[in-house]
Design an enzyme around this catalytic site. Structure first.
Site, mmCIF file in Angstrom:
data_model
loop_
_atom_site.group_PDB
_atom_site.id
_atom_site.type_symbol
_atom_site.label_atom_id
_atom_site.label_comp_id
_atom_site.label_asym_id
_atom_site.label_seq_id
_atom_site.Cartn_x
_atom_site.Cartn_y
_atom_site.Cartn_z
ATOM 1 N N CYS A 188 35.518 21.260 -16.015
ATOM 2 C CA CYS A 188 35.208 20.072 -16.800
ATOM 3 C C CYS A 188 34.013 19.392 -16.159
ATOM 4 O O CYS A 188 33.674 19.673 -15.013
ATOM 5 C CB CYS A 188 36.375 19.084 -16.828
ATOM 6 S SG CYS A 188 37.883 19.719 -17.587
ATOM 7 N N ARG B 110 33.529 12.775 -20.798
ATOM 8 C CA ARG B 110 33.679 14.090 -20.177
ATOM 9 C C ARG B 110 33.680 15.201 -21.211
ATOM 10 O O ARG B 110 33.919 14.986 -22.415
ATOM 11 C CB ARG B 110 34.987 14.127 -19.400
ATOM 12 C CG ARG B 110 36.260 13.888 -20.210
ATOM 13 C CD ARG B 110 37.038 15.112 -20.567
ATOM 14 N NE ARG B 110 37.454 15.892 -19.435
ATOM 15 C CZ ARG B 110 38.515 15.623 -18.669
ATOM 16 N NH1 ARG B 110 39.281 14.582 -18.955
ATOM 17 N NH2 ARG B 110 38.836 16.412 -17.656
ATOM 18 N N ASN C 222 39.904 19.524 -13.212
ATOM 19 C CA ASN C 222 40.581 20.631 -12.550
ATOM 20 C C ASN C 222 40.056 20.837 -11.131
ATOM 21 O O ASN C 222 38.840 20.825 -10.899
ATOM 22 C CB ASN C 222 40.382 21.904 -13.376
ATOM 23 C CG ASN C 222 41.490 22.900 -13.164
ATOM 24 O OD1 ASN C 222 42.594 22.550 -12.761
ATOM 25 N ND2 ASN C 222 41.206 24.169 -13.451
#
Length: 325
Positions: free
Chosen positions: A2, A16, A79
């Site tokens: 991400c 994002r 992540n």
């Protein structure tokens, strides 16, 4: 994978790309002030700041991927596999918070980054799943307001809060690596490169953009971090809302993952499933999905923020096209 970005023109924006190989029941969820946040080890919070963000809702609990509160503080989980570590035991005299709880824990109580930084001093991250069969997400977090950004990482050596002057976060390795790694790209420039070979030879650039030769374009976390930070800090944007929103999504598009670019085991697709941009000053959440390029807007302040029940909006995923003739 991400990428998150914090960005300021006239207003403050945060958002994002969600790069993932599956859908997790995501929808835009507004949590009003009197909804009761319940925590595994800590007391419930019933009176708090209102939130808006992307979440899955399980057992009437919003599991936020990213969110902003009504005061303009924003937070996103990205992540962090192989590096994130959460203890298994509660620590006395600490606030024992699970990874899925940390976004509401911070945003429910804090108005800005300094308050978040202070609150996090008391936190012990503990590995408790939301429910049996649901794994604990391996994450680190980008926290930002209109004045500054920080990064929260919990690893085997402890809980760390880093200043984030570049206002960007991606994935492993840890944030300190990404800051150090940017030093490899100090040669990048937005203007034309100069001739350093020979004064006798009239060597000139043969195309525009050659000052940025070497800017990474692959989808690795390190490359996305450098590219997003470079474009964020060197591109230009007008102060008005439409320009700011358009610019923000262009930044996210520059590091978005297209279908087929990454193939992983046990996933039909690994793509940027959605991109979002939050005007944190106004509480306005814009998003688009991989299959629908048109922006959808949901406004926090158009709802009753003194309520007790979650307000959820399913994603508009079918392509929306403005037909002119």
């Amino acid at each position: 994978m991400c990428t998150s970005i914090a960005f300021k023109t006239k207003d403050f924006y945060f958002g994002r790309n969600m790069d993932i190989g599956y859908n997790f029941g995501e929808q835009v969820v507004i949590t009003p002030r009197n909804y009761q946040f319940k925590f595994k080890k800590e007391k419930s919070i019933a009176g708090h700041y209102a939130l808006i963000g992307m979440a899955s809702v399980m057992d009437n609990c919003p599991l936020y991927a990213e969110a902003a509160n009504e005061k303009g503080l924003c937070m996103a989980g990205l992540n962090f596999p192989g590096y994130a570590y959460f203890g298994t035991e509660a620590v006395e005299d600490k606030s024992n918070i699970t990874p899925y709880e940390i976004i509401p824990w911070v945003l429910a109580q804090c108005e800005n980054v300094p308050q978040a930084r202070e609150l996090l001093k008391s936190v012990n991250m503990i590995s408790i799943p939301f429910k049996e069969g649901l794994p604990v997400a391996q994450l680190h977090w980008h926290i930002a307001d209109k004045n500054e950004s920080i990064v929260l990482e919990s690893t085997k050596t402890g809980l760390y809060v880093y200043d984030n002057p570049l206002n960007v976060l991606t994935n492993p390795p840890g944030f300190e690596f990404h800051l150090t790694n940017t030093a490899q790209y100090l040669n990048l420039r937005t203007d034309e490169p100069s001739n350093i070979f020979s004064e006798e030879k009239n060597i000139k650039p043969f195309g525009k953009g050659m000052g940025s030769i070497g800017l990474p374009g692959d989808f690795s976390p390190a490359s996305r971090f450098v590219k997003a930070a470079y474009l964020l800090l060197n591109s230009q944007c007008s102060n008005d809302e439409n320009s700011s929103i358009a610019h923000f999504f262009h930044l996210l598009d520059s590091v978005a993952v297209t279908d087929g670019a990454i193939v992983i085991e046990d996933a039909d697709k690994y793509i940027t499933t959605y991109s979002c941009c939050i005007n944190a000053d106004k509480g306005e959440y814009y998003y688009k999905t991989y299959s629908n390029n048109q922006l959808t807007l949901i406004k926090l302040r158009n709802e009753n923020l003194d309520g007790e029940a979650l307000i959820a909006y399913p994603l508009v995923t079918e392509q929306q096209i403005n037909e002119i003739n």
